[in-house]
Design an enzyme around this catalytic site. Structure first.
Site, PDB file in Angstrom:
ATOM      1  N   THR A   1      14.239  54.358   0.000  1.00  0.00           N
ATOM      2  CA  THR A   1      15.285  53.423   0.426  1.00  0.00           C
ATOM      3  C   THR A   1      14.980  52.899   1.821  1.00  0.00           C
ATOM      4  OG1 THR A   1      17.020  54.365  -0.924  1.00  0.00           O
ATOM      5  CG2 THR A   1      17.722  53.484   1.173  1.00  0.00           C
TER       6      THR A   1
ATOM      7  N   ARG B   1      25.636  53.312 -12.170  1.00  0.00           N
ATOM      8  CA  ARG B   1      25.880  54.170 -11.003  1.00  0.00           C
ATOM      9  C   ARG B   1      25.697  53.362  -9.704  1.00  0.00           C
ATOM     10  NH1 ARG B   1      22.613  55.764  -6.349  1.00  0.00           N
ATOM     11  NH2 ARG B   1      23.324  57.792  -5.672  1.00  0.00           N
TER      12      ARG B   1
ATOM     13  N   GLY C   1      25.569  53.916  -5.520  1.00  0.00           N
ATOM     14  CA  GLY C   1      25.445  54.955  -4.500  1.00  0.00           C
ATOM     15  C   GLY C   1      26.167  54.591  -3.220  1.00  0.00           C
ATOM     16  N   ASP C   2      25.736  55.209  -2.139  1.00  0.00           N
ATOM     17  CA  ASP C   2      26.357  55.002  -0.824  1.00  0.00           C
ATOM     18  C   ASP C   2      25.922  53.699  -0.161  1.00  0.00           C
ATOM     19  OD1 ASP C   2      23.734  56.212  -0.697  1.00  0.00           O
ATOM     20  OD2 ASP C   2      24.033  56.353   1.469  1.00  0.00           O
TER      21      ASP C   2
ATOM     22  N   THR D   1      20.131  57.227   4.395  1.00  0.00           N
ATOM     23  CA  THR D   1      19.337  57.401   3.179  1.00  0.00           C
ATOM     24  C   THR D   1      19.426  58.847   2.704  1.00  0.00           C
ATOM     25  OG1 THR D   1      17.096  57.416   2.262  1.00  0.00           O
ATOM     26  CG2 THR D   1      17.272  57.663   4.648  1.00  0.00           C
ATOM     27  N   GLY D   2      19.521  59.031   1.400  1.00  0.00           N
ATOM     28  CA  GLY D   2      19.618  60.383   0.855  1.00  0.00           C
ATOM     29  C   GLY D   2      20.419  60.346  -0.439  1.00  0.00           C
TER      30      GLY D   2
ATOM     31  N   GLY E   1      23.169  59.670  -2.503  1.00  0.00           N
ATOM     32  CA  GLY E   1      24.300  58.816  -2.224  1.00  0.00           C
ATOM     33  C   GLY E   1      25.657  59.455  -2.437  1.00  0.00           C
TER      34      GLY E   1
HETATM   35  N1  ASP Z   1      21.104  56.648  -0.858  1.00  0.00           N
HETATM   36  C1  ASP Z   1      20.422  56.103  -1.983  1.00  0.00           C
HETATM   37  C2  ASP Z   1      21.308  56.260  -3.199  1.00  0.00           C
HETATM   38  O1  ASP Z   1      21.865  57.306  -3.399  1.00  0.00           O
HETATM   39  C3  ASP Z   1      19.095  56.728  -2.280  1.00  0.00           C
HETATM   40  C4  ASP Z   1      18.168  56.912  -1.089  1.00  0.00           C
HETATM   41  O2  ASP Z   1      18.586  56.814   0.046  1.00  0.00           O
HETATM   42  O3  ASP Z   1      16.951  57.156  -1.311  1.00  0.00           O
HETATM   43  O4  ASP Z   1      21.370  55.342  -3.969  1.00  0.00           O
END
Ligand code: ASP
Length: 309
Positions: free
Chosen positions: A177, A205, A207-208, A228-229, A231
């Site tokens: 991301t 889905r 995410g964040d 990032t992470g 979500g």
């Molecule tokens: N935060 C992103 C999500 O959950 C994924 C990522 O940051 O790699 O969609």
């Protein structure tokens, strides 16, 4: 004399230990450095923080190294559904798109949503229709779906898991991301984040990343944040706004607030990921609970830095 500018970008968080043994480390460093230099040129000539974070994220989306735009990961149905958002710190205007297919640069579609001002977040078919209405560039499925991504999905499905792009099912998969935060020469802050989401996620889905206060936030009085992470964990902890609140209500600088945000994420939901931030004074910061966070920064008009661990 104008205020000094600051710029920070990231290419995602995850397990990156093996990078140092591979050519990929060099590729990431070259990509991050080149994008920062292009962002620097725009900030120096007086472009707004909002324009520069959008611009830097389009460059990241156009680079297959990352899980955004053309490099997006695949959902459980083998399709690309992308999320993106950006926010302007001087007036808290924000624009976001969720679950969009076939948009070459989702961050630019999010910018159109912000500029129009009527709504903050558009999703799925409605966002696609808005993209056509605005004349935003579309790309066919083949532009996004690569052999490497098909393989990555197959491995995640065999393992029965939903994964971060960087997660080490196989060492060759360490892409992520993207995001950017900036402070321009007028002292305005902005933040942008864009993603293909999680490998093998359920279709539909979200995410964040496109949720203001979770994966992205900017307020001139506090800081600009891109996360990032996983979500779901960032949504449940209202992560980016929590970092901003640490600045606002605890008087922390960007680094202390980013670290406090990650500590909170870990303490509350055992969260995995990272964040970059720039505060009103132009200080650049990063914190992560994963072993790696691909990032680069220019603090107060100084040298260009790049760090992967
Ligand atoms: N935060 C992103 C999500 O959950 C994924 C990522 O940051 O790699 O969609």
């Amino acid at each position: 004399m104008p205020n000094p500018y600051s710029l920070m970008i990231h290419g995602g968080a995850g397990a990156l230990e093996d990078l140092k043994y591979e050519a990929t480390e060099v590729e990431f460093k070259q990509s991050i450095t080149a994008i920062l230099e292009q962002g620097r040129a725009r900030l120096e000539r007086g472009d707004s923080a909002l324009d520069v974070v959008e611009y830097c994220v389009t460059l990241l989306e156009d680079d297959k190294l990352y899980n955004a735009g053309c490099g997006s990961v695949l959902n459980a149905d083998g399709k690309v559904e992308m999320d993106a958002a950006l926010m302007n710190g001087s007036d808290l205007r924000a624009g976001a798109v969720a679950c969009v297919p076939n948009i070459k640069n989702p961050i630019s579609l999010a910018r159109r949503v912000l500029d129009r001002g009527e709504h903050v977040l558009l999703a799925s078919d409605g966002a696609l229709e808005f993209a056509k209405f605005c004349g935003v560039e579309l790309s066919p499925d083949e532009y996004f779906i690569t052999e490497a991504r098909i393989k990555q999905l197959a491995e995640a499905q065999v393992a029965g898991r939903m994964t971060l792009d960087h997660e080490r099912i196989k060492p060759s998969q360490k892409l992520g991301t993207v995001g950017a935060v900036a402070r321009d020469i007028r002292g305005n802050l902005a933040a942008a984040t864009s993603t293909g989401g999680l490998v093998n996620k359920r279709w539909g889905r979200i995410g964040d990343t496109p949720i203001v206060g979770a994966g992205v936030f900017a307020d001139n009085d506090t800081c600009a944040v891109s996360a990032t992470g996983y979500g779901e964990q960032f949504l449940r902890t209202v992560f980016a706004k929590t970092i901003s609140d640490f600045v606002q209500f605890r008087g922390m600088d960007a680094q202390a607030a980013a670290q406090a945000g990650i500590d909170y994420l870990v303490a509350k939901v055992n969260g995995e990921g990272g964040a970059i931030a720039i505060d009103a004074a132009g200080r650049c910061a990063a914190a992560q609970s994963t072993s790696g966070l691909i990032r680069g920064w220019i603090e107060l008009g100084g040298e260009t830095h790049c760090q992967l661990g």
